[in-house]
Design a protein around this motif. Sequence first.
Motif, PDB file in Angstrom:
ATOM      1  N   ALA A   1       0.839  -1.209   0.000  1.00 39.26           N
ATOM      2  CA  ALA A   1       0.000   0.000   0.000  1.00 39.26           C
ATOM      3  C   ALA A   1       0.871   1.256   0.000  1.00 39.26           C
ATOM      4  O   ALA A   1       0.569   2.229  -0.706  1.00 39.26           O
TER       5      ALA A   1
ATOM      6  N   HIS B   1      -0.776   0.150   7.426  1.00 38.50           N
ATOM      7  CA  HIS B   1      -1.734  -0.206   6.376  1.00 38.50           C
ATOM      8  C   HIS B   1      -2.468  -1.522   6.630  1.00 38.50           C
ATOM      9  O   HIS B   1      -3.399  -1.841   5.906  1.00 38.50           O
TER      10      HIS B   1
ATOM     11  N   ASP C   1      -6.202  -1.254   6.856  1.00 40.84           N
ATOM     12  CA  ASP C   1      -6.875  -1.047   5.565  1.00 40.84           C
ATOM     13  C   ASP C   1      -7.163  -2.382   4.901  1.00 40.84           C
ATOM     14  O   ASP C   1      -8.243  -2.595   4.355  1.00 40.84           O
TER      15      ASP C   1
ATOM     16  N   ARG D   1      -9.803   3.542   1.931  1.00 43.30           N
ATOM     17  CA  ARG D   1      -9.040   3.189   3.128  1.00 43.30           C
ATOM     18  C   ARG D   1     -10.037   2.770   4.200  1.00 43.30           C
ATOM     19  O   ARG D   1     -11.216   3.055   4.098  1.00 43.30           O
TER      20      ARG D   1
END
Length: 174
Positions: free
Chosen positions: A51, A84, A87, A119
């Motif tokens: 990401a 991340h 996410d 996100r």
Amino acid sequence: MGKVNIGLRGWRFDEDVLGEDGRVRPLATMEPEDRQRILVLADRVVDPCDACWLEYGDDKIAECNVAEVIYGEPGGEVVLCSAHEPDFLYWFREAGGSEYAGDLELQDAFHQWIVDGHRAPEGYEGLEHVDEDPTSLPDAPDRSEAIPGFEEEIAEMDESDLEAIDVDLDDLDV
Ligand SMILES: [Zn+2]
């Protein structure tokens, strides 16, 4: 038998993938699916978070966090930094990602979701880190210790062994 993470959180291996010295056993002694996952892991453990990379691109590769966790199947895997990871978990649980479970399309589908600007909502925790798994080895080796370079070993393999490994060796810098 206990399970261990090797290098990255996420994928777990039977602890007998490691020898007594805490290092990954010779590839030739492993079950084919372990061998395939280990080779993908050896390749991806040094990568930036997917990401981050999608956000910053190759030009600003230094801004990317290193990968800390790996999800998905070998060949369709995703590596993520801790920032991340929520996410990914949000995408997987709440935004349709679970339909790609076990599917090599998972990687592309998640990447597209990130590229499209999605996100997790602010504050989405994902999972409390349950690293205190009683079955995991207390001192699982760190990434540089555990995963040797496989260059020599691969160089010594013959054609049929290499075919059995079934990964793209061009990705492995051998
Ligand atoms: Zn990241």
